[in-house]
Write a protein that holds these residues in place. Sequence first.
Motif, PDB file in Angstrom:
ATOM      1  N   GLY A  57     -10.932   9.081  -6.204  1.00 28.38           N
ATOM      2  CA  GLY A  57     -10.705   8.405  -7.640  1.00 28.38           C
ATOM      3  C   GLY A  57     -11.606   6.887  -7.165  1.00 28.38           C
ATOM      4  O   GLY A  57     -10.558   6.004  -7.533  1.00 28.38           O
ATOM      5  N   GLY A  58     -12.738   6.961  -6.127  1.00 23.65           N
ATOM      6  CA  GLY A  58     -13.053   5.661  -6.054  1.00 23.65           C
ATOM      7  C   GLY A  58     -12.821   4.799  -5.141  1.00 23.65           C
ATOM      8  O   GLY A  58     -11.364   5.539  -3.675  1.00 23.65           O
ATOM      9  N   PRO A  59     -13.209   3.816  -4.243  1.00 31.73           N
ATOM     10  CA  PRO A  59     -12.787   3.315  -3.300  1.00 31.73           C
ATOM     11  C   PRO A  59     -11.418   2.419  -3.913  1.00 31.73           C
ATOM     12  O   PRO A  59     -11.111   1.969  -4.065  1.00 31.73           O
ATOM     13  N   VAL A  60     -10.813   2.673  -2.024  1.00 33.57           N
ATOM     14  CA  VAL A  60      -9.328   1.418  -2.557  1.00 33.57           C
ATOM     15  C   VAL A  60      -9.219   0.511  -0.758  1.00 33.57           C
ATOM     16  O   VAL A  60     -10.481   0.795   0.280  1.00 33.57           O
ATOM     17  N   TRP A  61      -8.295  -0.044  -0.524  1.00 34.60           N
ATOM     18  CA  TRP A  61      -9.081  -1.323   0.077  1.00 34.60           C
ATOM     19  C   TRP A  61      -7.715  -1.338   1.382  1.00 34.60           C
ATOM     20  O   TRP A  61      -6.386  -1.349   0.679  1.00 34.60           O
ATOM     21  N   PHE A  62      -7.569  -1.198   2.419  1.00 34.00           N
ATOM     22  CA  PHE A  62      -6.413  -0.781   3.659  1.00 34.00           C
ATOM     23  C   PHE A  62      -6.757  -2.543   4.121  1.00 34.00           C
ATOM     24  O   PHE A  62      -7.383  -2.919   4.446  1.00 34.00           O
ATOM     25  N   LYS A  63      -5.067  -3.157   3.545  1.00 30.71           N
ATOM     26  CA  LYS A  63      -5.570  -4.597   4.877  1.00 30.71           C
ATOM     27  C   LYS A  63      -4.347  -4.794   5.605  1.00 30.71           C
ATOM     28  O   LYS A  63      -3.118  -4.389   4.938  1.00 30.71           O
ATOM     29  N   ALA A  64      -4.893  -4.880   6.914  1.00 30.65           N
ATOM     30  CA  ALA A  64      -3.010  -4.851   7.653  1.00 30.65           C
ATOM     31  C   ALA A  64      -3.597  -6.933   7.743  1.00 30.65           C
ATOM     32  O   ALA A  64      -4.042  -6.998   8.711  1.00 30.65           O
TER      33      ALA A  64
END
Length: 333
Positions: A57-64
Amino acid sequence: MTTTAGERAPDWSREQWQVRARSWVDAQLSRAGLRVTGPVQPRVRPWSLVWRVPTDGGPVWFKANNPGTVHEAVLIAALAGLAPERVLAPIAVDPARGWSLLPDGGESLRDVLGRDPDLAHWERALPGYAALQLASAPRADELIALGVPDHRPEVLAGLLAQLLDDRESLRIGDEDGLSPETYERLRAELPAYAERCRRLADIGIPATVQHDDLHDGNVFAGPDGYRYFDWGDASVAHPFGTLLVTLRSIRYATELAADDARLARLRDGYLEAWTDRYDRRTLVEAAGLAMNLGAVSRSLSWRRALDTADPARAEYADAVPGWLAELFEPTPL
């Protein structure tokens, strides 16, 4: 350092941590009806790790986030409820671990300005940010209770006094730290700083969320309007403190003089959101005070961001004393 968050910071390079984080990302995407389609692309800083995750569905962004900026996850979830048109609604957050998963926001304001460096883009972007702050102001106490740092004028002088006791962070006498003379000058400045804090508080403009790093790289500029992201430096503070970084970043990008009338116009366009309650002269005074006091807020946010055992923190360590020394620089406008 005066805190021990760095001792508790996760080692993002460990396979065990990466497997656990990837499992969480996969589970949250599955719930959202998405599937990972390729390898993640990492970016690591001392204060956070970011993965660009390709999906069907397109890029997503994970942040820690590290412990010093862990409040970002809960803050973006709260802002999505308070002003959904001004931020990206997260796919998922884990407040305890400081994890967030966000959809792609499209191109940034920096991308737009790279093609068309017209300050009219900022003239359109700043009122939306002001609207977000106004929407968040009634929930300021709740945001503090959720863990967002408290930088309200009523507490800033005390925070400055505590910061001056953290000689390690200020690197007194080091080449990239505070000189002993500047340190003693800051000590002597405490009563005057506290008086300016009292004056700003007495004006009565309610505290709210304050991004504290609002530049063109932290604003999405898409067909749905402007959305504001990267809230790791944020605090609950006087709203106008935002102008310190924002106007400075615009000035550097455009090579304008500090007193250029175009910067004043941007400031006034942002302040317009408060003109139904305060006269413009009062708002301009408050903006000047908030920008001056904000150097301490920036120093504190950098200290939190660098409260980690990551050796890469040394590259940025001069930011804590550097921003504090800005307290003696003349306030633009």
